[in-house]
Design a protein around this motif. Structure first.
Motif, PDB file in Angstrom:
ATOM      1  N   ARG A   6     -16.364   4.226  -7.780  1.00 51.67           N
ATOM      2  CA  ARG A   6     -15.505   4.875  -8.775  1.00 51.67           C
ATOM      3  C   ARG A   6     -16.245   6.055  -9.408  1.00 51.67           C
ATOM      4  NH1 ARG A   6     -13.837   0.654 -11.933  1.00 51.67           N
ATOM      5  NH2 ARG A   6     -15.655   0.820 -13.252  1.00 51.67           N
ATOM      6  N   HIS A  10     -15.113   9.972  -9.237  1.00 51.62           N
ATOM      7  CA  HIS A  10     -14.948  10.788 -10.449  1.00 51.62           C
ATOM      8  C   HIS A  10     -15.821  12.034 -10.370  1.00 51.62           C
ATOM      9  CE1 HIS A  10     -12.271   8.641 -13.158  1.00 51.62           C
ATOM     10  NE2 HIS A  10     -12.792   7.517 -12.712  1.00 51.62           N
ATOM     11  N   GLN A  15      -8.703  13.690  -7.625  1.00 46.25           N
ATOM     12  CA  GLN A  15      -7.604  14.287  -6.870  1.00 46.25           C
ATOM     13  C   GLN A  15      -8.070  14.702  -5.480  1.00 46.25           C
ATOM     14  OE1 GLN A  15      -4.370  14.521  -7.976  1.00 46.25           O
ATOM     15  NE2 GLN A  15      -3.854  15.205  -5.928  1.00 46.25           N
ATOM     16  N   ALA A  18      -8.892  11.568  -3.346  1.00 50.24           N
ATOM     17  CA  ALA A  18      -7.635  10.913  -2.971  1.00 50.24           C
ATOM     18  C   ALA A  18      -6.951  11.683  -1.844  1.00 50.24           C
ATOM     19  CB  ALA A  18      -6.712  10.806  -4.183  1.00 50.24           C
ATOM     20  N   ARG A  24      -2.557   8.709  -2.904  1.00 52.02           N
ATOM     21  CA  ARG A  24      -2.156   9.359  -4.145  1.00 52.02           C
ATOM     22  C   ARG A  24      -3.247   9.078  -5.174  1.00 52.02           C
ATOM     23  NH1 ARG A  24       2.443   6.174  -5.172  1.00 52.02           N
ATOM     24  NH2 ARG A  24       2.342   6.978  -7.288  1.00 52.02           N
ATOM     25  N   ARG A  25      -3.459  10.028  -6.084  1.00 55.10           N
ATOM     26  CA  ARG A  25      -4.496   9.850  -7.102  1.00 55.10           C
ATOM     27  C   ARG A  25      -4.264   8.578  -7.912  1.00 55.10           C
ATOM     28  NH1 ARG A  25      -5.172   9.909 -12.006  1.00 55.10           N
ATOM     29  NH2 ARG A  25      -3.121  10.726 -12.485  1.00 55.10           N
ATOM     30  N   GLU A  26      -3.004   8.292  -8.217  1.00 54.13           N
ATOM     31  CA  GLU A  26      -2.685   7.097  -8.997  1.00 54.13           C
ATOM     32  C   GLU A  26      -3.094   5.829  -8.241  1.00 54.13           C
ATOM     33  OE1 GLU A  26      -0.450   9.485  -8.236  1.00 54.13           O
ATOM     34  OE2 GLU A  26      -0.305  10.522 -10.160  1.00 54.13           O
ATOM     35  N   SER A  27      -2.867   5.826  -6.936  1.00 53.67           N
ATOM     36  CA  SER A  27      -3.241   4.661  -6.130  1.00 53.67           C
ATOM     37  C   SER A  27      -4.745   4.484  -6.093  1.00 53.67           C
ATOM     38  CB  SER A  27      -2.716   4.811  -4.700  1.00 53.67           C
ATOM     39  OG  SER A  27      -1.319   4.873  -4.686  1.00 53.67           O
ATOM     40  N   SER A  29      -6.876   5.531  -8.407  1.00 53.17           N
ATOM     41  CA  SER A  29      -7.295   5.080  -9.742  1.00 53.17           C
ATOM     42  C   SER A  29      -7.017   3.598  -9.927  1.00 53.17           C
ATOM     43  CB  SER A  29      -6.570   5.874 -10.828  1.00 53.17           C
ATOM     44  OG  SER A  29      -6.957   7.215 -10.800  1.00 53.17           O
ATOM     45  N   ARG A  30      -5.858   3.144  -9.482  1.00 49.38           N
ATOM     46  CA  ARG A  30      -5.494   1.731  -9.622  1.00 49.38           C
ATOM     47  C   ARG A  30      -6.418   0.853  -8.781  1.00 49.38           C
ATOM     48  NH1 ARG A  30      -0.466   2.426  -9.466  1.00 49.38           N
ATOM     49  NH2 ARG A  30      -0.237   2.503  -7.215  1.00 49.38           N
ATOM     50  N   SER A  33      -9.796   0.480 -10.507  1.00 45.52           N
ATOM     51  CA  SER A  33      -9.810   0.024 -11.894  1.00 45.52           C
ATOM     52  C   SER A  33     -10.601  -1.282 -11.970  1.00 45.52           C
ATOM     53  CB  SER A  33      -8.374  -0.198 -12.387  1.00 45.52           C
ATOM     54  OG  SER A  33      -7.808  -1.334 -11.763  1.00 45.52           O
TER      55      SER A  33
END
Length: 64
Positions: A6, A10, A15, A18, A24-27, A29-30, A33
């Motif tokens: 992670r 970062h 972005q 990913a 996807r960036r959201e995927s 990040s999830r 986590s």
């Protein structure tokens, strides 16, 4: 290991990592986590996108 990956993502830009990993960036990040549980496929894609690889090596000592 997940925490270290992670930090790498970062540092290189979530972005961008990913996009190179085909996520996807959201995927991403999830998956990274504290409660995330990425699949091996996701882990390998992110490692590759970050310019890293996962290696498994035989221990020098073999259990009897």
């Amino acid at each position: 290991m997940l925490r270290a990956l992670r930090h790498v993502a970062h540092a290189q830009g979530m972005q961008e990592v990913a996009a190179h990993a085909g996520l996807r960036r959201e995927s991403l990040s999830r998956a990274h986590s504290p409660k995330g549980n990425p699949t091996l496929e996701t882990l390998l894609a992110v490692l590759s996108a970050a310019g890293l690889r996962l290696a498994v090596a035989q221990r020098e000592e073999h259990p009897a």
